[in-house]
Design a protein around this motif. Structure first.
Motif, mmCIF file in Angstrom:
data_model
loop_
_atom_site.group_PDB
_atom_site.id
_atom_site.type_symbol
_atom_site.label_atom_id
_atom_site.label_comp_id
_atom_site.label_asym_id
_atom_site.label_seq_id
_atom_site.Cartn_x
_atom_site.Cartn_y
_atom_site.Cartn_z
ATOM 1 N N GLU A 121 -11.088 -1.296 -10.897
ATOM 2 C CA GLU A 121 -10.518 -2.475 -10.258
ATOM 3 C C GLU A 121 -9.081 -2.190 -9.823
ATOM 4 N N PRO A 122 -8.688 -2.636 -8.631
ATOM 5 C CA PRO A 122 -7.298 -2.426 -8.197
ATOM 6 C C PRO A 122 -6.335 -3.259 -9.026
ATOM 7 N N PRO A 123 -5.103 -2.806 -9.184
ATOM 8 C CA PRO A 123 -4.103 -3.605 -9.897
ATOM 9 C C PRO A 123 -3.869 -4.928 -9.171
ATOM 10 N N ALA A 124 -3.453 -5.912 -9.907
ATOM 11 C CA ALA A 124 -3.170 -7.217 -9.302
ATOM 12 C C ALA A 124 -2.091 -7.073 -8.229
ATOM 13 N N GLY A 125 -2.357 -7.640 -7.075
ATOM 14 C CA GLY A 125 -1.380 -7.608 -6.001
ATOM 15 C C GLY A 125 -1.453 -6.397 -5.113
ATOM 16 N N TYR A 126 -2.446 -5.533 -5.325
ATOM 17 C CA TYR A 126 -2.539 -4.318 -4.521
ATOM 18 C C TYR A 126 -2.960 -4.640 -3.089
ATOM 19 N N ASP A 127 -2.151 -4.259 -2.127
ATOM 20 C CA ASP A 127 -2.492 -4.335 -0.711
ATOM 21 C C ASP A 127 -1.496 -3.484 0.071
ATOM 22 N N ALA A 128 -1.664 -3.427 1.377
ATOM 23 C CA ALA A 128 -0.817 -2.575 2.210
ATOM 24 C C ALA A 128 0.644 -2.981 2.136
ATOM 25 N N ALA A 129 0.899 -4.285 2.108
ATOM 26 C CA ALA A 129 2.284 -4.765 2.076
ATOM 27 C C ALA A 129 2.974 -4.377 0.778
ATOM 28 N N ALA A 130 2.257 -4.524 -0.339
ATOM 29 C CA ALA A 130 2.841 -4.170 -1.636
ATOM 30 C C ALA A 130 3.154 -2.676 -1.700
ATOM 31 N N MET A 131 2.253 -1.857 -1.169
ATOM 32 C CA MET A 131 2.486 -0.419 -1.201
ATOM 33 C C MET A 131 3.624 -0.023 -0.262
ATOM 34 N N LYS A 132 3.770 -0.727 0.844
ATOM 35 C CA LYS A 132 4.879 -0.459 1.762
ATOM 36 C C LYS A 132 6.206 -0.744 1.078
ATOM 37 N N GLU A 133 6.249 -1.809 0.325
ATOM 38 C CA GLU A 133 7.477 -2.168 -0.406
ATOM 39 C C GLU A 133 7.833 -1.092 -1.430
ATOM 40 N N ILE A 134 6.828 -0.612 -2.175
ATOM 41 C CA ILE A 134 7.084 0.427 -3.174
ATOM 42 C C ILE A 134 7.520 1.729 -2.501
ATOM 43 N N ALA A 135 6.824 2.103 -1.429
ATOM 44 C CA ALA A 135 7.163 3.347 -0.734
ATOM 45 C C ALA A 135 8.586 3.309 -0.198
ATOM 46 N N ASP A 136 8.973 2.189 0.389
ATOM 47 C CA ASP A 136 10.330 2.075 0.926
ATOM 48 C C ASP A 136 11.366 2.156 -0.186
ATOM 49 N N ARG A 137 11.053 1.542 -1.334
ATOM 50 C CA ARG A 137 12.012 1.531 -2.445
ATOM 51 C C ARG A 137 12.292 2.953 -2.928
ATOM 52 N N TYR A 138 11.246 3.742 -3.121
ATOM 53 C CA TYR A 138 11.459 5.083 -3.671
ATOM 54 C C TYR A 138 11.866 6.082 -2.593
ATOM 55 N N THR A 139 11.581 5.800 -1.356
ATOM 56 C CA THR A 139 12.118 6.632 -0.273
ATOM 57 C C THR A 139 13.637 6.503 -0.232
ATOM 58 N N GLU A 140 14.123 5.289 -0.402
ATOM 59 C CA GLU A 140 15.569 5.064 -0.423
ATOM 60 C C GLU A 140 16.212 5.718 -1.641
ATOM 61 N N ARG A 141 15.577 5.587 -2.803
ATOM 62 C CA ARG A 141 16.147 6.175 -4.013
ATOM 63 C C ARG A 141 16.116 7.703 -3.947
ATOM 64 N N ALA A 142 15.055 8.264 -3.362
ATOM 65 C CA ALA A 142 14.989 9.716 -3.222
ATOM 66 C C ALA A 142 16.096 10.215 -2.306
ATOM 67 N N ALA A 143 16.368 9.464 -1.225
ATOM 68 C CA ALA A 143 17.435 9.862 -0.302
ATOM 69 C C ALA A 143 18.783 9.877 -1.018
ATOM 70 N N GLN A 144 19.005 8.905 -1.883
ATOM 71 C CA GLN A 144 20.258 8.858 -2.645
ATOM 72 C C GLN A 144 20.326 10.028 -3.629
ATOM 73 N N GLN A 145 19.227 10.285 -4.321
ATOM 74 C CA GLN A 145 19.199 11.372 -5.302
ATOM 75 C C GLN A 145 19.360 12.725 -4.621
ATOM 76 N N ASN A 146 18.764 12.884 -3.446
ATOM 77 C CA ASN A 146 18.771 14.171 -2.754
ATOM 78 C C ASN A 146 20.121 14.519 -2.138
#
Length: 652
Positions: free
Chosen positions: A258-283
């Motif tokens: 079963e998918p986690p609660a709230g799983y959809d394209a929008a939720a994954m886009k939000e997570i991807a953007d969050r860690y893309t930004e954090r990776a850019a800061q770390q890098n």
């Protein structure tokens, strides 16, 4: 006049019913000396005894299967025992319905149960784990089974199976003489045929229903629940011993994810953007281009530290060189998922960054249960290749073990070097497995031969199923007998692995190519007594040495207990290379949570915190991990291209 009957030259008057003068209606399968009033009883005896024998057969078969689990005490039926017995009884009745004879049914079932029980006992002896449904894939590779079990045991097993089959057949024929079967002339033959058809239909449907055991509404699952069964999905040995082989096997059948609660394209886009930004800061702090380094991931089979176990004393330290490297570079302990088994799942975690603890407990062998269901699967292999690397897998054993040949192809490795294609295949003393030295020499050869930077995934075999292969075992006190002998032989094997480590690292330095090596043990071997295991904590029995080494010089950092999902992020951090957003998520999870285990996270203070007790910020990171892991494994991979570009490139 009644017709005369001549017996041995004398005329004998036929028996009559005393009224009409006709002969009694005695069925042809009842001998003439049986009284007429006993004929109907005699006719019904096969059916009554068949029912009783079928229950006895089910009890015996279920007991054989459970005894193979090596439980202590040997066999102690759990709460679901009656349900498991019902499943086995359905198998017995189905075979009776198909064959028409209980003798024939038992002739099929008895050897089948012996084979399953023997296979389970052998698997428990070698890997400290019971058979699971995905092990059926091994039937496609009889050569591998012969390598693991050996011809001697196969021959002994064949003799036992033939003997038991013959015994069942003989006993069945003897019983058939006393109680005549239903023959073509039997007056109840039609009723028996109808009963057989009912048995086949009802029992067949009931057994087919077991295949959906883990789907909502399954009746078998409800019966186990009603019996008060508690499933121990975090420990399959306990799960099987607690609920029986039948119950444990059903529990491990494919489950709907079963998918986690709230799983959809929008939720994954939000997570991807969050860690893309954090990776850019770390890098921004990255100091080294990734492609300037070879990356070597070494899983050392059963490499562990027996000197830390309470209750045992070793006459020498078998791993001094490993300790020295861990003190000079980044060193700590890896968190093992199992005791005596789990090698392929440790690989899976390191290569994919996906934690076994975040999957359904029934998905305990991803190489057999998850990866084959995809034409390609996100892994470090594809990502490194996208960065310009050549990816090679080196495993000093058969390609068939845990479906590695297909999995490695699915991951996208350029080459798979194995037991028959390695440049060297030397053995240490009497060990049947290729030595770690030969495996390490293969690593050096691949580094020298590669025009591109190399990503090498290495799985050794020397210490697999350790036993008395060495003439000079390490002295062990605090125990005696078989455990002392096994531990002493295992420790000597460790010392050989440890002694060959400096040559590997010095050889890498000699190539002049910058290289980072992640070295880790996958689990303790299943050789320790229950006394020793009980004298040590669960965490102690599930941690093994690991280090991250760089050819560019010493830089010590004491690492906490680390889950393999963090190994490659640590390697990139060790050389100062930029992290992709997915590895930034894993890096943050390692810092904020700790090592992901079955019952919770192992913190830097070596305490286990249940997942439910994590604070709000930790829960957010855990939720992000679950969402991304589902997205990459069973979901739509909404975030894959942004968080881990090129990771699923097996088909390219």
């Amino acid at each position: 006049m009644h017709p005369q009957v001549v017996v041995d030259g004398a005329v004998v008057a036929p028996a009559t019913d005393g009224q009409s003068g006709t002969t009694p209606d005695v069925p042809p399968d009842v001998p003439p000396d049986v009284p007429p009033d006993a004929a109907s009883t005699r006719r019904s005896m096969p059916l009554v005894l068949g029912a009783l024998y079928s229950v006895w057969a089910a009890l015996a078969c279920d007991a054989v299967l459970d005894i193979s689990l090596r439980a202590e005490p040997i066999w102690q039926p759990g709460r679901g025992a009656l349900v498991s017995l019902l499943v086995v009884w359905c198998v017995v009745l189905l075979l009776i319905g198909l064959t028409g004879r209980i003798r024939r049914a038992l002739t099929v079932l008895a050897p089948l149960c012996l084979v399953i029980g023997a296979a389970n006992w052998k698997r428990m002896s070698i890997l400290e784990g019971p058979v699971v449904p995905s092990d059926l894939t091994f039937l496609e590779h009889p050569g591998f089974l012969e390598e693991m079990v050996g011809w001697r045991w196969i021959a002994v097993g064949a003799v036992v199976v033939v003997a038991v089959t013959a015994l069942v057949h003989v006993l069945g024929r003897l019983a058939g003489r006393r109680f005549q079967p239903v023959t073509r002339e039997h007056p109840r033959r039609r009723a028996w045929l109808v009963l057989r058809a009912v048995l086949v239909l009802v029992c067949g449907l009931a057994l087919v229903h077991t295949t959906t055991f883990n789907r909502p509404g399954n009746l078998w699952s409800k019966l186990y629940d009603a019996a008060g069964v508690t499933w121990a999905g975090w420990d399959q040995v306990q799960n099987y011993q607690q609920n029986g082989l039948v119950g444990g096997f059903l529990y491990n059948l494919p489950a709907e994810v079963e998918p986690p609660a709230g799983y959809d394209a929008a939720a994954m886009k939000e997570i991807a953007d969050r860690y893309t930004e954090r990776a850019a800061q770390q890098n921004q702090h990255a100091t080294t281009a990734l492609a300037g380094y070879n990356v070597v991931l070494v899983l050392s089979e059963s490499f562990s530290d027996p000197t830390k176990l309470a209750g045992l004393e070793l006459g020498e330290d078998p791993i001094p060189h490993t300790r020295a490297v861990a003190k000079e570079q980044w060193g700590g302990e890896s968190l093992a998922i199992g005791y005596g088994n789990g090698t392929s799942t440790m690989e899976f975690q390191a290569l994919t960054g996906q934690a076994e603890a975040l999957f359904d407990p029934r998905l305990s062998i991803p190489y057999q249960q998850i990866v084959p269901g995809h034409p390609d699967y996100p892994s470090a292999v594809g990502w490194f290749k996208d960065q310009g690397y050549r990816a090679v897998a080196i495993h000093a054993y058969s390609t068939m073990l845990y479906n590695r040949e297909n999995v490695y192809e699915n991951f996208g490795f350029d080459d798979f070097v194995h037991d028959t294609t390695m440049h060297e295949d030397a053995h240490v003393e009497h060990s049947p497995f290729i030595s770690d030295k030969s495996t390490y020499d293969e690593v050096l050869h691949q580094i020298r031969a590669s025009d591109k930077p190399l990503f090498a995934h290495v799985v050794t075999m020397q210490n697999h199923v350790p036993t008395q292969w060495y003439d000079d075992p390490v002295e062990v006190t605090g125990t005696s007998g078989s455990e002392a002998a096994a531990v002493g032989g295992f420790a000597r094997g460790l010392s050989y692995t440890d002694a060959d480590l400096p040559a590997l690292l010095d050889g890498i330095k000699a190539t002049g190519e910058p290289t980072v090596v992640v070295f880790f043990g996958d689990h303790f071997p299943g050789i320790f007594s229950s006394r020793t295991r009980n004298a040590n904590s669960d965490l102690t029995m599930h941690t093994n040495p690991m280090f991250v080494w760089s050819s560019e010089g010493a830089d010590h950092r004491a690492l906490p207990v680390t889950n393999p999902v963090s190994f490659l992020p640590l390697a990139l951090e060790r050389i100062g290379a930029p992290l992709p957003p997915y590895y930034e998520l894993l890096r943050e999870a390692g810092i904020r949570l700790g090592a992901l285990g079955p019952d919770g996270v192992v913190t830097r203070s070596d305490t286990v915190v249940p997942y439910a007790d994590l604070d709000q910020r930790q829960q957010q990171v855990l939720r992000d991990l679950r969402m991304v892991q589902y997205d990459f494994s069973f979901g739509q991979r909404y975030a894959l291209d942004e968080m881990w570009p090129g990771a699923a490139s097996a088909g390219e």
